[in-house]
Design a protein around this motif. Structure first.
Motif, short mmCIF file in Angstrom:
data_model
loop_
_atom_site.label_atom_id
_atom_site.label_comp_id
_atom_site.label_asym_id
_atom_site.label_seq_id
_atom_site.Cartn_x
_atom_site.Cartn_y
_atom_site.Cartn_z
N ILE A 453 1.03 -1.31 0.01
CA ILE A 453 0.00 -0.05 -0.20
C ILE A 453 0.79 1.30 -0.17
N LEU A 454 0.40 2.19 -0.69
CA LEU A 454 1.21 3.44 -0.82
C LEU A 454 0.32 4.68 -0.17
N ILE A 455 0.80 5.53 0.79
CA ILE A 455 -0.04 6.31 1.34
C ILE A 455 0.73 7.91 1.22
N ARG A 456 -0.11 8.85 0.79
CA ARG A 456 0.37 9.96 0.23
C ARG A 456 -0.33 11.24 1.26
N VAL A 457 0.46 12.12 1.99
CA VAL A 457 0.03 12.95 2.68
C VAL A 457 0.52 14.42 1.97
N ALA A 458 -0.31 14.88 1.46
CA ALA A 458 0.25 16.56 0.75
C ALA A 458 -0.44 17.63 1.40
N ASP A 459 0.29 18.74 1.42
CA ASP A 459 -0.24 19.92 2.03
C ASP A 459 0.11 21.27 1.41
N THR A 460 -0.40 22.15 1.70
CA THR A 460 0.04 23.50 0.89
C THR A 460 0.63 24.53 1.97
N GLY A 461 1.41 23.83 2.81
CA GLY A 461 2.30 24.48 4.01
C GLY A 461 3.41 25.25 3.40
N ILE A 462 4.34 25.45 4.53
CA ILE A 462 5.40 26.32 4.30
C ILE A 462 6.47 25.70 3.37
N GLY A 463 6.52 24.45 3.15
CA GLY A 463 7.51 23.47 2.54
C GLY A 463 8.82 23.61 3.06
N ILE A 464 9.61 22.94 2.57
CA ILE A 464 11.03 22.37 3.20
C ILE A 464 12.05 22.74 2.08
N HIS A 465 13.35 23.33 2.42
CA HIS A 465 14.22 23.80 1.40
C HIS A 465 14.90 22.48 1.23
N PRO A 466 15.42 22.36 -0.10
CA PRO A 466 16.20 21.01 -0.33
C PRO A 466 17.41 20.76 0.30
N GLN A 507 9.61 2.26 2.17
CA GLN A 507 10.50 3.33 2.45
C GLN A 507 9.31 4.77 2.31
N ILE A 508 10.06 5.73 2.86
CA ILE A 508 9.42 6.95 2.91
C ILE A 508 10.24 7.85 2.31
N ARG A 509 9.57 9.20 1.70
CA ARG A 509 10.30 9.97 0.97
C ARG A 509 9.45 11.54 0.98
N VAL A 510 9.94 12.30 0.68
CA VAL A 510 9.42 13.67 0.68
C VAL A 510 9.61 14.30 -0.69
N GLU A 511 8.79 15.22 -0.90
CA GLU A 511 8.89 16.01 -2.05
C GLU A 511 8.40 17.44 -1.59
N SER A 512 9.20 18.45 -1.76
CA SER A 512 9.03 19.69 -1.46
C SER A 512 9.59 20.96 -1.89
N GLU A 513 9.03 22.00 -1.77
CA GLU A 513 9.65 23.28 -2.10
C GLU A 513 9.24 24.37 -1.21
N PRO A 514 10.15 25.32 -0.81
CA PRO A 514 9.65 26.28 0.06
C PRO A 514 8.50 27.04 -0.61
N GLY A 515 7.51 27.30 0.20
CA GLY A 515 6.43 28.14 -0.01
C GLY A 515 5.34 27.45 -0.87
N LYS A 516 5.65 26.30 -1.48
CA LYS A 516 4.79 25.52 -2.10
C LYS A 516 4.10 24.08 -1.66
#
Length: 680
Positions: A453-466, A507-516
């Motif tokens: 099973i793949l579980i995904r949590v997405a938000d429109t928060g502050i984001g994380i710098h690479p 395995q767990i991963r994150v995809e993020s951009e600051p402000g997005k």
């Protein structure tokens, strides 16, 4: 720049350059010295051979040709002349220190030697006029006849039967200048060979010694360079390790500071609201204070649980406890917990569950819900008011890794059965999962079908710098130090979540951009659960209504008075009768005095005089008829898996952790007391 670089290289390699120059000079000196030694050796050899030639020429002039002409047959050996010549040869040999001195004629045409007389007194080796002719073996004899001068044989060119002998031959002339005989002298070749061997030995020894010194020197330089390089690498590693230790120390210092803040904040709320509630004159203010105390206590318990989980992970004692569970019901519970926070911030929250996910799954429901709740809690925390948060679950399919990944997992939602909800926590999960696949109850765990099973949590928060994503899943770290000050948190949630996901094979991963905003996704490998069984119904199987346990009696062994108070207060609405004792020995005495008076025992573990383990073993060993069957429930703050297993090994039936959860406590009463009532 080039000149500076060259000077630096010369300076850095000055030792090698100087040693190389010295090595070349030493090698040249060694070669010259070796050549000189060989020259001296050759010169001494020439002196030796020249002396031998002189001796042979002196011998050739010592006797007159006419005298030798008189001695031709064996009968001539009786002449006084023969004896005089022999005595002269003996004196000559002693004077010039030669082994043998002799005269012989040469039959050049026949290639034979005819001996005349020698100085030898050994009957076995003496040669004279009676000696049979011998074949010519030395080339030097022919050269004497041809060139009419003396010659010396070469070392190793020996006459048969005369090893290690060097001979010199000189012609004996008559008055007309004809060679009528040859004078010969023999010496041992030991001195000449010793001179030659000594010269060769010392020359070779010198060259090899110098070569050894040079090779050893260069080898030492190489070893020193490697040692310096190794020391440099170790120094770099030590510096890196020191930096890492400092970083870890700083991270733990920040963590301790955060923990102090995270613990003191709810503790301050608990103590402050307790004081406010105690002093409040009206009931509404007291209830408000109690509500805030409960909220702060719940938050403090979450912090403590994170710390305990992290300590178990670092001690390699973190384990899973798989059971069958309802996936949709688990999601509903999680939403129920975070729903009020979503409503407070007026956020839009959507949930999509693929209808291909089985209704029942087999895995650790508590740990899986812990991961999902942690990701959702972070999403709510770091998303501003009126932002959007989504939760999706669907069968996993491989996709390539992305930046900031701690592993790769992917997939996409199925095309069917996806639903979305609004900004409230009600009705968010409205899609009906696929019916549970019937599985035979007697199938073992290994035979269950694996379901990723793949579980995904997405938000429109502050984001994380690479740059901050790489350490996001490390212990005691958050994106930056200001995050904990502004948003709170221990920095352990994602590290614990990563460990749980990995233990579930994902395995767990994150995809993020600051402000997005951010997208956290993880995969887990669960198994299909068994189909839900319909409980048997019939006369006498209906459980008591409204959790009314009037008529039941329990024995509570607890040494802390306030804990006894809490249990009594929680159980009071159920109508159950409770008798309290303060340690294990009292519990054993009370039970043995009236074994049939109790339907259940709540047993604390750490008590004076006799602990809960020993007390349980004593009760189980009692001769009372219900000693082996009475339910004994461990009631302790020791909640690690090994603690639970130790309780069961001691003879207890179940375990409830402190602080007490009312629903868990009621569940134990329903499980053990209702069953006893039914069987009764």
């Amino acid at each position: 720049m080039a000149a500076v670089s060259i000077r630096k290289k010369i300076y850095d390699n000055m030792g090698v350059i100087l040693f190389s120059i010295a090595a070349v000079l030493i090698l040249l000196i060694s070669v010259y010295t070796g050549y000189f030694i060989r020259s001296v050796s050759s010169y001494l050899g020439d002196i030796f051979t020249e002396r031998l030639l002189v001796i042979s020429r002196n011998l050739s002039r010592q006797t007159e040709a006419a005298e030798l002409e008189e001695l031709k047959t064996a009968a001539d050996m009786e002449k006084p002349l023969f004896q005089d010549l022999r005595r002269q040869l003996e004196d000559f040999a002693r004077e010039y220190q030669v082994l043998y001195a002799y005269y012989f004629r040469v039959d050049e045409a026949g290639g034979f030697i005819h001996y005349i007389v020698d100085n030898d007194d050994d009957p076995q080796t003496v040669v004279n006029l009676s000696t049979a002719p011998e074949a010519i073996e030395e080339e030097e004899i022919y050269r004497v006849l041809e060139e009419k001068k003396a010659f010396v044989t070469s070392p190793g060119d020996y006459v048969t039967g005369w090893p290690d002998i060097i001979s010199a031959y000189a012609p004996v002339f008559d008055s007309a200048g004809n060679v009528i005989a040859i004078a010969g002298v023999d010496v041992a070749d030991r001195r000449l060979l010793a001179i030659q061997k000594s010269g060769a030995f010392f020359s070779n020894f010198l060259l090899l010694s110098m070569a050894f010194v040079i090779v050893t020197g260069f080898g030492s330089i190489v070893v020193l360079r490697r040692k310096e390089l190794l020391l440099s690498l170790r120094e770099k590693e030590r510096n890196m390790a020191l930096k890492e230790v400092k970083r870890a120390s700083q991270a733990k210092s920040d963590f301790l500071a955060n923990m102090s803040h995270e613990m003191r904040t709810p503790m301050n709320a608990i103590i402050g609201m307790a004081a406010i509630g105690k002093a409040a004159p009206d009931i509404e203010k007291k209830e408000y204070s109690l509500e805030k105390i409960a909220e702060a206590g719940s938050h403090l318990l979450g912090v403590i649980n994170d710390v305990l989980d992290m300590s178990k992970i670092e001690a390699n004692k973190f384990e899973l406890d798989p059971t069958d569970f309802d996936f949709e019901q688990m999601i509903r519970k999680i939403i129920g917990v975070i729903g009020f926070k979503v409503e407070e911030k007026h956020q839009r929250f959507t949930v999509n569950i693929d209808n291909r996910i089985p209704g029942r799954l087999y895995g650790d429901e508590q740990r899986l819900s812990q991961v999902i709740a942690n990701l959702l809690s972070n999403a709510v925390k770091f998303t501003p008011d009126y932002g959007s948060i989504s939760l999706e679950a669907f069968p996993a399919e491989p996709v390539p890794e992305g930046p900031g990944s701690e592993g790769s997992s992917s997939g996409g939602p199925g095309s069917e059965g996806l639903v979305s909800g609004g900004s409230s926590s009600e009705g968010l999960v409205s899609a009906k999962p696929a019916p549970a696949v019937p599985v035979s109850p007697d199938k073992g765990e290994a035979e269950r079908e694996i379901f990723p099973i793949l579980i995904r949590v997405a938000d429109t928060g502050i984001g994380i710098h690479p740059d901050q994503q790489t350490g996001l899943f490390s212990s005691f770290t958050q994106a930056d130090s200001s995050t904990s000050r502004k948003y709170g948190g221990t920095g352990l949630g994602l590290a614990i979540s990563k460990r749980i996901v990995e233990m579930m094979g994902g395995q767990i991963r994150v995809e993020s951009e600051p402000g997005k905003g951010s997208v956290f996704s993880f995969s887990v490998f669960l198994k299909r659960g068994l189909a839900e069984r319909v409980p048997e119904t019939g006369e006498g199987t209906k459980a008591p209504d409204n959790d009314n346990f009037s008529g039941f009696r329990v024995l509570l062994a607890e040494d802390v008075a306030i804990n006894r108070e809490i249990v009594l207060a929680l159980l009071e609405p159920t109508g159950i009768s409770v008798e309290c004792v303060e340690n294990g020995s009292m519990a054993v005495r009370v039970f043995n005095a009236s074994p049939n008076a109790f339907d259940m025992i709540f047993m604390d573990i750490q008590m004076p005089e006799m602990d809960g383990y020993e007390a349980t073993r004593a009760i189980r060993a009692s001769p009372a008829p219900n000693a082996a069957a009475i339910p004994i429930i461990a009631m302790t703050a020791n909640v690690f898996k090994e603690d639970v297993e130790r309780c069961l090994e001691a003879g207890m039936d179940d375990h409830i952790g402190k602080p007490f959860d009312f629903d868990d406590l009621m569940g134990l009463l329903r499980t053990y007391l209702h069953d006893r009532n039914v069987h009764a």
